[in-house]
Design an enzyme around this catalytic site. Structure first.
Site, PDB file in Angstrom:
ATOM      1  N   ARG A 178      30.557  43.512  53.133  1.00  0.00           N
ATOM      2  CA  ARG A 178      30.098  43.301  54.511  1.00  0.00           C
ATOM      3  C   ARG A 178      31.259  43.564  55.459  1.00  0.00           C
ATOM      4  NH1 ARG A 178      26.466  39.063  54.251  1.00  0.00           N
ATOM      5  NH2 ARG A 178      24.776  40.559  54.515  1.00  0.00           N
ATOM      6  N   ARG A 237      28.588  46.873  63.206  1.00  0.00           N
ATOM      7  CA  ARG A 237      27.843  45.615  63.229  1.00  0.00           C
ATOM      8  C   ARG A 237      28.805  44.447  63.345  1.00  0.00           C
ATOM      9  NH1 ARG A 237      23.147  46.654  58.579  1.00  0.00           N
ATOM     10  NH2 ARG A 237      22.514  48.713  59.363  1.00  0.00           N
TER      11      ARG A 237
END
Length: 409
Positions: free
Chosen positions: A243, A228
């Site tokens: 993240r 991502r």
């Protein structure tokens, strides 16, 4: 939305095709040369006109598809209306641990336990990449194997999926790989993308198929790496492993009859809650508000676990009912089984009593997103001496190792 005369153009194309076929049939017999020549000219003109119309139809179809992709799924009547702050807590499990010492976040613990290296990964790959080292490698594999083992006991078929898929499949699953601020990595000069979740290749596994009702539900538990871009994500609350651009994940996916999707949605969130409760985590389950639903989701439950080092709750999983949003785009239907006792006046023959095919429903849910579970384990189960206790369910998958201890200096 702009009106697109797609249907009218399709009718024009079909009419020209019919006229072309009629001309071709006329030329099969013995004809006068002048008549044949006239038919050849007519056929040539029809072919040229058809090529132009077909190209126009393709462009209009693509434009219509892009417009359609901007329309999200409908929402369940019980979904809270509003932004993320309007989401409702469905359940809370456990409580925050009271520490008698100054706690550390997972970055400091990882450094002292020599579990990962962000600096070297930044040099090799860029920011938000990482190397897992030593017992962290065992912990990732333990989480994956434990999750697949536990979920398989529920009747889910294990899968390892492709991690590169066609852009069209990504789009049909409800993601937009070419959109502004997309989280999807696209491969230049190709029609392929890196997956952000195994939901995409598992959703495509039965693409353009008609399944037997007797085969439903189809339940899969899939392991993959996920990629991502995490565009715009920054800040102290998302530092470290929280993240990142690449991570491992175990995903659950169900294909089912429409009338059963609400039931299976509850089953998926229950499996998630049982998994995290067995690890001893404190978490809450949220019924996410309309403003936080992605385009495919009819309803979505998120689980947020307490991460004491980050001093916040962080999302560790979600479970979504996508109804027929994905199956319509992917062309996945099922054929209802004939009734056990058909009416006396029912017609006999092929397909009698089965009725037309129907689009099935799809659901997806995270069993384990590895980096965030590592964050939870390190920060929640740290000890005053700098060690970390491994949750008991994971120990058999780590060769019996029950504590991560600081390395001698």
């Amino acid at each position: 939305m702009e009106t697109i005369p797609n249907y009218d153009r399709w009718q024009e194309v079909e009419q020209l095709r019919a006229e072309r076929n009629a001309v071709a049939n006329k030329m099969k017999g013995k004809l006068d040369p002048s008549v044949r020549q006239a038919l050849v000219e007519e056929g040539k003109n029809l072919k040229e006109a058809l090529i132009t119309l077909e190209e126009d139809l393709v462009q209009l179809s693509d434009k219509l598809q892009l417009e359609a992709q901007s329309i999200p799924n409908s929402t369940h009547p019980d979904v809270p209306v509003g932004g993320e702050e309007s989401s409702v807590v469905r359940k809370e499990v456990g409580s925050q641990r009271n520490f008698s010492f100054t706690i550390k976040d997972h970055l400091q613990l990882g450094k002292e336990l020599d579990l990962f290296d962000f600096d070297a990964a930044a040099e090799v790959s860029g920011s938000k990449f990482y190397y897992l080292k030593n017992e962290a490698v065992l912990l990732e594999m333990a989480l994956v194997n434990w999750a697949i083992s536990e979920v398989s006991k529920k009747g889910f078929t294990p899968l390892i999926t492709p991690e590169i898929v066609r852009s069209s499949v990504v789009e049909k699953c409800g993601f937009q790989p070419r959109a502004q601020n997309t989280q999807v990595y696209s491969i230049e000069n190709s029609d392929q993308c890196l997956i952000g979740t195994a939901e995409i290749p598992v959703g495509g596994i039965h693409m353009d198929s008609i399944l037997l009702e007797s085969s439903l539900p189809l339940k899969y538990v899939a392991y993959s790496h996920c990629f991502r871009t995490e565009a715009g994500a920054a800040g102290a609350a998302t530092r470290g492993l929280y993240r990142v651009h690449q991570f491992s994940k175990v995903e659950m996916f169900i294909f089912c009859r429409p009338e059963e999707s609400d039931k299976w949605h509850e089953e998926l969130i229950t499996i998630e809650e049982d998994l995290y409760a067995s690890l001893g985590l404190h978490f809450k389950t949220l019924d996410m508000a309309t403003g936080d639903l992605g385009a495919p989701a009819y309803r979505k439950f998120d689980i947020e676990a307490w991460m004491p080092g980050l001093e916040r709750y962080g999302e560790i999983s979600s479970a979504s009912n996508c109804t027929d949003y994905q199956s319509r785009r992917l062309g996945i239907r099922y054929r209802p089984a004939p009734p056990e006792s058909p009416p006396a006046n029912a017609k006999k023959g092929k397909g009698a009593g089965s009725g037309p095919t129907q689009y099935l429903h799809t659901l997806n849910a995270t069993a384990v997103a590895v980096p965030r579970l590592i964050v939870c384990i390190l920060e929640n189960f740290q000890q005053e001496d700098g060690s970390v206790v491994i949750p008991e369910p994971l120990r058999p998958f780590m060769g019996g190792l029950d504590v991560l201890s600081p390395k001698p200096k």
